[in-house]
Scaffold this motif. Structure first.
Motif, PDB file in Angstrom:
ATOM      1  N   SER A 288       0.812  -1.217   0.000  1.00 20.41           N
ATOM      2  CA  SER A 288       0.000   0.000   0.000  1.00 20.41           C
ATOM      3  C   SER A 288       0.844   1.266   0.000  1.00 20.41           C
ATOM      4  CB  SER A 288      -0.929   0.004   1.227  1.00 20.41           C
ATOM      5  OG  SER A 288      -0.167  -0.090   2.423  1.00 20.41           O
ATOM      6  N   SER A 289       2.141   1.169   0.325  1.00 17.90           N
ATOM      7  CA  SER A 289       2.987   2.360   0.358  1.00 17.90           C
ATOM      8  C   SER A 289       4.389   2.005  -0.124  1.00 17.90           C
ATOM      9  CB  SER A 289       3.051   2.939   1.771  1.00 17.90           C
ATOM     10  OG  SER A 289       3.748   2.065   2.634  1.00 17.90           O
ATOM     11  N   PRO A 290       5.114   2.972  -0.694  1.00 11.86           N
ATOM     12  CA  PRO A 290       6.483   2.700  -1.155  1.00 11.86           C
ATOM     13  C   PRO A 290       7.434   2.346  -0.016  1.00 11.86           C
ATOM     14  CG  PRO A 290       5.617   4.699  -2.180  1.00 11.86           C
ATOM     15  CD  PRO A 290       4.661   4.311  -1.106  1.00 11.86           C
ATOM     16  N   GLU A 291       7.213   2.900   1.187  1.00 12.03           N
ATOM     17  CA  GLU A 291       8.090   2.583   2.315  1.00 12.03           C
ATOM     18  C   GLU A 291       8.025   1.101   2.661  1.00 12.03           C
ATOM     19  OE1 GLU A 291       5.894   4.980   2.227  1.00 12.03           O
ATOM     20  OE2 GLU A 291       7.191   6.778   2.100  1.00 12.03           O
ATOM     21  N   GLU A 292       6.819   0.536   2.666  1.00 11.40           N
ATOM     22  CA  GLU A 292       6.664  -0.892   2.967  1.00 11.40           C
ATOM     23  C   GLU A 292       7.328  -1.750   1.883  1.00 11.40           C
ATOM     24  OE1 GLU A 292       2.308  -0.399   5.172  1.00 11.40           O
ATOM     25  OE2 GLU A 292       2.456  -1.215   3.146  1.00 11.40           O
ATOM     26  N   ALA A 293       7.180  -1.337   0.641  1.00 12.37           N
ATOM     27  CA  ALA A 293       7.794  -2.101  -0.444  1.00 12.37           C
ATOM     28  C   ALA A 293       9.312  -2.063  -0.350  1.00 12.37           C
ATOM     29  CB  ALA A 293       7.330  -1.542  -1.799  1.00 12.37           C
ATOM     30  N   THR A 294       9.872  -0.888  -0.033  1.00 10.51           N
ATOM     31  CA  THR A 294      11.325  -0.781   0.101  1.00 10.51           C
ATOM     32  C   THR A 294      11.844  -1.650   1.236  1.00 10.51           C
ATOM     33  OG1 THR A 294      11.202   1.493  -0.732  1.00 10.51           O
ATOM     34  CG2 THR A 294      13.213   0.852   0.421  1.00 10.51           C
ATOM     35  N   LYS A 295      11.131  -1.670   2.336  1.00 12.55           N
ATOM     36  CA  LYS A 295      11.538  -2.512   3.469  1.00 12.55           C
ATOM     37  C   LYS A 295      11.499  -3.984   3.096  1.00 12.55           C
ATOM     38  CE  LYS A 295      10.454  -3.439   8.334  1.00 12.55           C
ATOM     39  NZ  LYS A 295       9.524  -3.138   9.450  1.00 12.55           N
ATOM     40  N   ALA A 296      10.461  -4.390   2.345  1.00 16.81           N
ATOM     41  CA  ALA A 296      10.358  -5.791   1.925  1.00 16.81           C
ATOM     42  C   ALA A 296      11.493  -6.176   0.995  1.00 16.81           C
ATOM     43  CB  ALA A 296       9.009  -6.031   1.244  1.00 16.81           C
ATOM     44  N   VAL A 297      11.884  -5.272   0.092  1.00 12.39           N
ATOM     45  CA  VAL A 297      13.003  -5.562  -0.807  1.00 12.39           C
ATOM     46  C   VAL A 297      14.290  -5.743  -0.006  1.00 12.39           C
ATOM     47  CG1 VAL A 297      14.426  -4.628  -2.651  1.00 12.39           C
ATOM     48  CG2 VAL A 297      11.966  -4.401  -2.779  1.00 12.39           C
ATOM     49  N   THR A 298      14.515  -4.860   0.971  1.00 12.61           N
ATOM     50  CA  THR A 298      15.739  -4.928   1.769  1.00 12.61           C
ATOM     51  C   THR A 298      15.817  -6.215   2.582  1.00 12.61           C
ATOM     52  OG1 THR A 298      15.697  -2.515   1.920  1.00 12.61           O
ATOM     53  CG2 THR A 298      17.121  -3.684   3.465  1.00 12.61           C
ATOM     54  N   GLU A 299      14.703  -6.626   3.160  1.00 10.13           N
ATOM     55  CA  GLU A 299      14.711  -7.770   4.061  1.00 10.13           C
ATOM     56  C   GLU A 299      14.600  -9.114   3.332  1.00 10.13           C
ATOM     57  OE1 GLU A 299      15.229  -7.668   7.255  1.00 10.13           O
ATOM     58  OE2 GLU A 299      15.275  -5.474   7.411  1.00 10.13           O
ATOM     59  N   MET A 300      13.849  -9.160   2.233  1.00  8.65           N
ATOM     60  CA  MET A 300      13.530 -10.447   1.605  1.00  8.65           C
ATOM     61  C   MET A 300      14.450 -10.806   0.449  1.00  8.65           C
ATOM     62  SD  MET A 300      11.104 -11.878   3.281  1.00  8.65           S
ATOM     63  CE  MET A 300      10.507 -13.133   2.149  1.00  8.65           C
ATOM     64  N   ASN A 301      15.136  -9.850  -0.127  1.00 13.39           N
ATOM     65  CA  ASN A 301      16.013 -10.182  -1.250  1.00 13.39           C
ATOM     66  C   ASN A 301      17.161 -11.070  -0.780  1.00 13.39           C
ATOM     67  OD1 ASN A 301      16.999 -10.141  -3.902  1.00 13.39           O
ATOM     68  ND2 ASN A 301      18.344  -8.412  -3.439  1.00 13.39           N
ATOM     69  N   GLY A 302      17.296 -12.244  -1.359  1.00 10.53           N
ATOM     70  CA  GLY A 302      18.325 -13.203  -0.990  1.00 10.53           C
ATOM     71  C   GLY A 302      17.936 -14.136   0.137  1.00 10.53           C
ATOM     72  N   ARG A 303      16.777 -13.940   0.763  1.00  6.93           N
ATOM     73  CA  ARG A 303      16.355 -14.817   1.859  1.00  6.93           C
ATOM     74  C   ARG A 303      15.879 -16.158   1.287  1.00  6.93           C
ATOM     75  NH1 ARG A 303      12.574 -12.682   6.662  1.00  6.93           N
ATOM     76  NH2 ARG A 303      14.534 -11.531   6.971  1.00  6.93           N
ATOM     77  N   MET A 304      16.156 -17.213   2.023  1.00 10.18           N
ATOM     78  CA  MET A 304      15.767 -18.557   1.595  1.00 10.18           C
ATOM     79  C   MET A 304      14.272 -18.763   1.829  1.00 10.18           C
ATOM     80  SD  MET A 304      18.526 -19.958   0.426  1.00 10.18           S
ATOM     81  CE  MET A 304      18.032 -21.683   0.353  1.00 10.18           C
ATOM     82  N   LEU A 305      13.582 -19.230   0.823  1.00  9.80           N
ATOM     83  CA  LEU A 305      12.191 -19.648   0.929  1.00  9.80           C
ATOM     84  C   LEU A 305      12.123 -21.080   0.438  1.00  9.80           C
ATOM     85  CD1 LEU A 305       9.281 -18.993   1.613  1.00  9.80           C
ATOM     86  CD2 LEU A 305       8.960 -18.141  -0.705  1.00  9.80           C
ATOM     87  N   GLY A 306      12.089 -22.002   1.370  1.00 13.45           N
ATOM     88  CA  GLY A 306      12.216 -23.406   1.015  1.00 13.45           C
ATOM     89  C   GLY A 306      13.681 -23.722   0.794  1.00 13.45           C
ATOM     90  N   THR A 307      14.003 -24.115  -0.414  1.00 19.50           N
ATOM     91  CA  THR A 307      15.391 -24.457  -0.750  1.00 19.50           C
ATOM     92  C   THR A 307      16.022 -23.473  -1.730  1.00 19.50           C
ATOM     93  OG1 THR A 307      14.650 -25.891  -2.557  1.00 19.50           O
ATOM     94  CG2 THR A 307      14.921 -26.909  -0.378  1.00 19.50           C
ATOM     95  N   LYS A 308      15.331 -22.366  -2.022  1.00 18.00           N
ATOM     96  CA  LYS A 308      15.841 -21.428  -3.013  1.00 18.00           C
ATOM     97  C   LYS A 308      15.927 -20.029  -2.430  1.00 18.00           C
ATOM     98  CE  LYS A 308      13.891 -23.804  -7.069  1.00 18.00           C
ATOM     99  NZ  LYS A 308      13.021 -23.631  -8.259  1.00 18.00           N
ATOM    100  N   PRO A 309      16.965 -19.279  -2.782  1.00 17.54           N
ATOM    101  CA  PRO A 309      17.039 -17.874  -2.355  1.00 17.54           C
ATOM    102  C   PRO A 309      16.159 -17.013  -3.260  1.00 17.54           C
ATOM    103  CG  PRO A 309      18.996 -18.448  -3.602  1.00 17.54           C
ATOM    104  CD  PRO A 309      18.202 -19.714  -3.475  1.00 17.54           C
ATOM    105  N   LEU A 310      15.413 -16.119  -2.635  1.00 17.25           N
ATOM    106  CA  LEU A 310      14.501 -15.275  -3.397  1.00 17.25           C
ATOM    107  C   LEU A 310      15.243 -14.113  -4.042  1.00 17.25           C
ATOM    108  CD1 LEU A 310      11.384 -14.965  -1.052  1.00 17.25           C
ATOM    109  CD2 LEU A 310      11.681 -16.472  -3.016  1.00 17.25           C
ATOM    110  N   TYR A 311      14.748 -13.703  -5.199  1.00 17.72           N
ATOM    111  CA  TYR A 311      15.178 -12.452  -5.820  1.00 17.72           C
ATOM    112  C   TYR A 311      13.992 -11.498  -5.757  1.00 17.72           C
ATOM    113  CZ  TYR A 311      16.293  -8.962  -9.327  1.00 17.72           C
ATOM    114  OH  TYR A 311      16.512  -7.769  -9.982  1.00 17.72           O
ATOM    115  N   VAL A 312      14.155 -10.388  -5.055  1.00 18.65           N
ATOM    116  CA  VAL A 312      13.077  -9.426  -4.845  1.00 18.65           C
ATOM    117  C   VAL A 312      13.552  -8.065  -5.327  1.00 18.65           C
ATOM    118  CG1 VAL A 312      11.470  -8.415  -3.197  1.00 18.65           C
ATOM    119  CG2 VAL A 312      12.302 -10.744  -2.840  1.00 18.65           C
ATOM    120  N   ALA A 313      12.753  -7.423  -6.172  1.00 16.68           N
ATOM    121  CA  ALA A 313      13.084  -6.090  -6.692  1.00 16.68           C
ATOM    122  C   ALA A 313      11.793  -5.393  -7.083  1.00 16.68           C
ATOM    123  CB  ALA A 313      14.022  -6.178  -7.888  1.00 16.68           C
ATOM    124  N   LEU A 314      11.895  -4.089  -7.280  1.00 11.42           N
ATOM    125  CA  LEU A 314      10.739  -3.329  -7.745  1.00 11.42           C
ATOM    126  C   LEU A 314      10.363  -3.774  -9.156  1.00 11.42           C
ATOM    127  CD1 LEU A 314      11.586   0.277  -6.513  1.00 11.42           C
ATOM    128  CD2 LEU A 314       9.840  -1.248  -5.594  1.00 11.42           C
TER     129      LEU A 314
END
Length: 588
Positions: free
Chosen positions: A350-376
């Motif tokens: 709902s806001s750009p601040e939340e999206a930026t935080k999600a990119v910072t925290e979730m990019n490269g994090r493991m979900l199952g057996t694969k690292p996620l790629y997260v970007a705008l």
């Protein structure tokens, strides 16, 4: 046939080039030559074709030797059928200004379907010389009910308008007027005509399935000229039609009162001005472009692209993983036509601040057996531009990079660093895949933590293939320069050493000290005269012609130095038994 008379220099000649249009796609230059050569000497014929497919564009140019032959040919062969299609012949006008000026060009509409190019030409030929005459046809070569006649002079065009406008041609009253381009019509009447008589009706009841019923439905608003219900191949109504009034006021009243009325079937009736196809396309294009721009502005900076998802991740799982970072308006995993996950999806916050935080925290994090790629998320056009720019940058980057004022080539072969030759061991370093040497890897080690010892430079280094025998070290046959070392010694050309590795190499360098001759690498201890051995230099010491391991120095060294110490101790031992595999086994 006698040749045409040669004109005098002062005589103005009529162009001898003819334009031949409305040709069948299979017409070739040979067929045209056979047809036109009977009228006079033909200099050249060219059928215009598509540059890619080489298919005929439906027109050609025929060049005659004299203008008299060209004029005689146009009189005899104009509208003559060839392969079932009548040719349309006119003088070739190289200058488009005459065609675009509109001078002498008239427009005729409400023509009978039986009037073709020849009949239209014969009708208007009495008013003056005609440059071009054409009846507009559809893809099935059926007349569209209107055409154009281009006279040589504007006076002949005006005379044709005065005489023929409002007359009957094949029992149909025709309209004849000056030709106006679409831009000129829009400037005169506006982009949307203020007055219209033809209306478009959609979503009328199913019982209105004939023209008479549609006419009866709108007859209360005024006199109707014609009404038409569009039907399919089975004769069933398609739910829309057209109704033409005699008065524009009646048509406007019908559109205002009948539009948006709810029928008994629940459908909402649509009544509006009948638009041409290009008008509808332009209106829809403008509407969709406006909606697309508004959507891009709405989701700018809040829509995330997530890649590298496992196959079992669905929309709910994706929403759950990202919900901790803010309010999610939508989450979608993209799937193919078989409902199989494509491995990527989108999450909209709902806001750009939340999206930026999600990119910072979730990019490269493991979900199952694969690292996620997260970007705008990016628009397809922007992504193509970015990828193209990255590809160009990759293609244009230099192969060699500057290092210390010298060019260093990209290589991955094992290297020896030059060291002082007085009973000291050279440091053997397997070259990493990068271009820039890491701290402490390409440098002679001084006291721990101080980096390179001043004056112990390595100069220029190059690797080249050599024809040395297998398992032997390459010889340094040339010296590219001289650098003052700590002991003031110069590089010695011709010093030989044996380097195990994947293949023979020849190394050319300049340094403060050259490699000493010998069959094995020497110790790094005492690389600088008079300096106490520390770090990796103190880890290995001489003991009866072999290397011994100093455990205290090994424990004090950092991990990189420990690896170097162990490698230097193990390398000579392994080299005695497996000279070809020693570098691979010891990691040196």
């Amino acid at each position: 046939m006698n040749p045409p008379p040669t004109p005098s220099y002062g005589q103005q000649l009529t162009p001898a080039s003819l334009y031949v249009g409305d040709l069948h796609p299979d017409i070739t230059e040979a067929a045209l030559f056979e047809k036109f050569s009977n009228q006079g000497p033909v200099l050249s014929i060219r059928v215009c074709r598509d540059v890619v497919t080489r298919r005929s564009l439906g027109y050609a140019y025929v060049n005659f030797q004299s203008s008299q032959d060209a004029e005689r040919c146009m009189d005899a062969l104009n509208f003559e059928p060839i392969k079932g299609r009548p040719m349309r012949i006119m003088w070739s006008q190289r200058d488009p200004a005459l065609r675009r000026s509109g001078v002498g060009n008239i427009f005729i509409k409400n023509l009978d379907k039986g009037i073709d190019n020849k009949a239209l030409y014969d009708t208007f030929n009495a008013f003056g010389a005609i440059l071009s005459c054409k009846v507009a046809t559809d893809e099935k070569s059926q007349s569209k009910g209107y055409g154009f006649v281009h006279f040589e002079t504007d006076e002949a065009a005006q005379q044709a308008i005065d005489k023929v406008n409002g007359m009957l041609l094949n029992d149909r009253k025709v309209f004849v007027g000056h030709f106006m381009s679409r831009r000129e019509r829009n400037e005169k009447n506006g982009a949307t005509p203020q007055h219209f008589t033809n209306i478009y009706v959609k979503n009328f009841p199913e019982e209105v399935d004939t023209d008479d019923k549609l006419s009866e439905m709108f007859s209360k608003f005024g006199k109707i000229v014609s009404a038409k219900v569009m039907v399919d191949s089975n004769g069933k109504s398609r739910g829309f039609g057209f109704c033409s009034f005699e008065s524009p006021a009646d048509a406007e009243q019908a559109a205002d009162e009948m539009n948006d009325q709810t029928q008994e079937s629940g459908k909402t009736l649509y009544v509006g001005r009948a638009q041409k196809k290009y008008e509808r396309e332009a209106e829809l294009r403008a509407r969709f472009t406006k909606l697309k721009e508004a959507r891009n502005r709405t989701y700018q900076g809040v829509n995330l692209y997530i890649k590298n998802l496992e196959d079992d991740v669905d929309d709910e799982r994706l929403r759950k993983e990202f919900s901790m970072y803010g309010s999610i308006t939508s989450a979608k995993v993209m799937r193919d036509d078989k409902e199989q996950s494509k491995g990527f999806g989108f999450v909209c916050f709902s806001s750009p601040e939340e999206a930026t935080k999600a990119v910072t925290e979730m990019n490269g994090r493991m979900l199952g057996t694969k690292p996620l790629y997260v970007a705008l998320a990016q628009r397809k056009e922007d992504r193509k531009v970015q990828l193209s720019q990255q590809y160009l940058n990759y293609r244009n980057q230099p192969i060699r990079m500057q290092q210390g004022g010298h060019q260093m080539p990209m290589f991955q072969a094992p290297m020896y660093m030059p060291m002082p030759p007085t009973g000291q061991r050279a440091t053997f370093i397997p070259q990493s895949s990068g271009m820039r040497p890491q701290q402490g890897r390409f440098q002679q080690m001084g006291p721990r933590g101080q980096g390179m010892v001043p004056g112990a430079g390595y100069g220029n280094m190059h690797t080249r293939s050599s024809s040395n025998s297998r398992g032997r070290f390459p010889s340094n046959r040339s010296v590219s320069g001289q650098t003052q070392g700590a002991a003031g010694q110069q590089a010695r050309p011709g010093a030989r050493s044996n380097v195990p590795g994947k293949g023979p190499q020849r190394m050319t360098y300049s340094a403060s000290a050259a490699m000493p001759a010998g069959g094995r690498p020497q110790s790094a201890a005492g690389a600088v005269a008079g300096s106490p051995p520390t770090g990796a230099q103190a880890g290995a010491t001489k003991a009866e012609g072999s290397l011994a391991l100093d455990m205290k120095a090994l424990s004090d060294a950092n991990p990189d130095e420990q690896k170097q110490i162990l490698g230097e101790v193990l390398f000579p031992l392994v080299f005695k038994r497996q000279p070809e595999q020693a570098g691979k086994i010891t990691g040196m």
